[in-house]
Write a protein that holds these residues in place. Structure first.
Motif, PDB file in Angstrom:
ATOM      1  N   ARG A 122      24.534-110.691 -11.698  1.00  0.00           N
ATOM      2  CA  ARG A 122      25.938-110.260 -11.678  1.00  0.00           C
ATOM      3  C   ARG A 122      26.600-110.675 -10.362  1.00  0.00           C
ATOM      4  O   ARG A 122      27.734-111.156 -10.328  1.00  0.00           O
ATOM      5  N   GLN A 123      25.873-110.512  -9.262  1.00  0.00           N
ATOM      6  CA  GLN A 123      26.401-110.890  -7.958  1.00  0.00           C
ATOM      7  C   GLN A 123      26.481-112.408  -7.819  1.00  0.00           C
ATOM      8  O   GLN A 123      27.461-112.939  -7.272  1.00  0.00           O
ATOM      9  N   ARG A 124      25.470-113.119  -8.321  1.00  0.00           N
ATOM     10  CA  ARG A 124      25.448-114.576  -8.213  1.00  0.00           C
ATOM     11  C   ARG A 124      26.624-115.201  -8.948  1.00  0.00           C
ATOM     12  O   ARG A 124      27.244-116.157  -8.459  1.00  0.00           O
ATOM     13  N   HIS A 125      26.924-114.672 -10.137  1.00  0.00           N
ATOM     14  CA  HIS A 125      28.009-115.246 -10.949  1.00  0.00           C
ATOM     15  C   HIS A 125      29.332-114.513 -10.778  1.00  0.00           C
ATOM     16  O   HIS A 125      30.346-114.923 -11.361  1.00  0.00           O
ATOM     17  N   ASN A 126      29.305-113.435 -10.039  1.00  0.00           N
ATOM     18  CA  ASN A 126      30.512-112.662  -9.759  1.00  0.00           C
ATOM     19  C   ASN A 126      31.211-112.195 -11.036  1.00  0.00           C
ATOM     20  O   ASN A 126      32.437-112.191 -11.133  1.00  0.00           O
ATOM     21  N   GLN A 127      30.400-111.817 -12.031  1.00  0.00           N
ATOM     22  CA  GLN A 127      30.943-111.289 -13.278  1.00  0.00           C
ATOM     23  C   GLN A 127      29.826-110.603 -14.066  1.00  0.00           C
ATOM     24  O   GLN A 127      28.642-110.897 -13.845  1.00  0.00           O
ATOM     25  N   PRO A 128      30.166-109.681 -14.962  1.00  0.00           N
ATOM     26  CA  PRO A 128      29.144-109.002 -15.772  1.00  0.00           C
ATOM     27  C   PRO A 128      28.376-109.998 -16.636  1.00  0.00           C
ATOM     28  O   PRO A 128      28.887-111.068 -16.977  1.00  0.00           O
ATOM     29  N   ILE A 129      27.156-109.645 -17.008  1.00  0.00           N
ATOM     30  CA  ILE A 129      26.322-110.532 -17.801  1.00  0.00           C
ATOM     31  C   ILE A 129      26.075-109.944 -19.190  1.00  0.00           C
ATOM     32  O   ILE A 129      26.174-108.732 -19.387  1.00  0.00           O
ATOM     33  N   SER A 130      25.768-110.812 -20.130  1.00  0.00           N
ATOM     34  CA  SER A 130      25.404-110.373 -21.483  1.00  0.00           C
ATOM     35  C   SER A 130      23.886-110.267 -21.577  1.00  0.00           C
ATOM     36  O   SER A 130      23.161-111.031 -20.932  1.00  0.00           O
ATOM     37  N   LEU A 131      23.418-109.330 -22.383  1.00  0.00           N
ATOM     38  CA  LEU A 131      21.991-109.122 -22.583  1.00  0.00           C
ATOM     39  C   LEU A 131      21.634-109.357 -24.042  1.00  0.00           C
ATOM     40  O   LEU A 131      22.303-108.830 -24.935  1.00  0.00           O
ATOM     41  N   ILE A 132      20.589-110.142 -24.281  1.00  0.00           N
ATOM     42  CA  ILE A 132      20.093-110.373 -25.636  1.00  0.00           C
ATOM     43  C   ILE A 132      18.642-109.931 -25.667  1.00  0.00           C
ATOM     44  O   ILE A 132      17.835-110.344 -24.831  1.00  0.00           O
ATOM     45  N   GLY A 133      18.289-109.081 -26.632  1.00  0.00           N
ATOM     46  CA  GLY A 133      16.924-108.606 -26.741  1.00  0.00           C
ATOM     47  C   GLY A 133      16.362-108.792 -28.132  1.00  0.00           C
ATOM     48  O   GLY A 133      16.994-108.406 -29.115  1.00  0.00           O
ATOM     49  N   TRP A 134      15.197-109.405 -28.200  1.00  0.00           N
ATOM     50  CA  TRP A 134      14.520-109.648 -29.466  1.00  0.00           C
ATOM     51  C   TRP A 134      13.493-108.542 -29.673  1.00  0.00           C
ATOM     52  O   TRP A 134      12.635-108.318 -28.821  1.00  0.00           O
TER      53      TRP A 134
END
Length: 264
Positions: A101-113
């Motif tokens: 989140r800090q590296r991209h300066n935006q929230p991230i999406s999560l995908i779980g199998w």
């Protein structure tokens, strides 16, 4: 009561035997690669992918490669095999989400199998400001924890007993971010009813034709994932089964339809 039948039974041995079709789903994705390139493109935001039980990052390579071609920034979970919530794993996942989140300066999406989806859902509940959306594939987050054909494997590998009623109630709660559950009624490992999300203006269910082991490489599942990730923050819309001369309705069945003979 001993000998009583559970409200939701594990998938039949026939469906479990049909899990071998995952190899054909892999082939279908490779063959349909040119068509999958027509999926909605991304905006470059980061996506963290969690593998299923006793699986590792190798199993999500195809999915991450697909997302990379669509201009997302996909990441592996980098925790080795998923053997359940071992000491330090959840903490490492929290740290990784915050770093991305800090590296991209935006929230991230999560995908779980499968079991990975439980991680994704629970982490999103604890880190709502860092998570943009959650997508699960054949994840059992509601119903009887023994309504699957892998619970003994889970107890053996994790060294933990299955969750109790109080924990089940917590797992069932929808994350406070846009959430999509992708499931298959012919899943041979997890009873599909245990993957049904309570729908709202920011949560939904998408049904695909897939095996449990093939969900992460099934072309219809991959397209649905791309479609969901492409949703604009603050303007999330439900998955649209209409259009394309009815082709979508053939590929994506109504998740609310009545089961055939109580099975599918």
């Amino acid at each position: 009561m001993r000998g009583s039948k559970r409200a939701v039974e594990p998938p039949s041995w026939l469906l479990l035997a049909l899990e071998g079709r995952a190899l054909f789903e892999l082939g279908a994705s490779l063959i349909s690669s040119p068509l999958l390139r027509a999926a909605p493109t991304g905006d470059g935001h980061p996506v963290l992918v969690f593998p299923g039980l006793i699986a590792g990052d190798t199993t999500t390579i195809l999915m991450r490669a697909f997302l990379s071609k669509l201009d997302y920034a996909p990441y592996a979970w980098e925790q080795g095999l998923n053997l359940g919530p071992r000491p330090g794993v959840v903490e490492a996942c929290v740290e990784r989400i915050q770093q991305l989140r800090q590296r991209h300066n935006q929230p991230i999406s999560l995908i779980g199998w499968s079991l990975g989806g439980v991680y994704a859902r629970e982490l999103a509940k604890n880190l709502p400001d860092d998570v943009r959306s959650v997508i699960t594939l054949g994840t059992p987050f509601t119903g009887d924890p023994k309504a699957n054909n892998a619970w003994r494997v889970y107890e053996l590998t994790s060294g933990q007993r299955l969750v109790d009623d109080a924990q089940i109630a917590l797992l069932k709660e929808t994350p406070p971010v846009p959430t999509t559950s992708i499931f298959s009624r012919t899943d041979g490992v997890v009873a599909w009813r245990c993957s049904i999300e309570k729908e709202s203006h920011v949560s939904e269910n998408i049904e695909v034709h897939a095996s449990h082991f093939g969900l992460g490489m099934n072309p219809t599942a991959l397209y649905a994932i791309a479609d969901r990730l492409a949703q604009v923050p603050g303007n999330w819309q439900r998955f649209d089964r209409d259009g394309h001369s009815g082709i979508k309705k053939l590929l994506y069945l109504d998740p609310h339809r009545k089961s055939l003979f109580g099975l599918f």
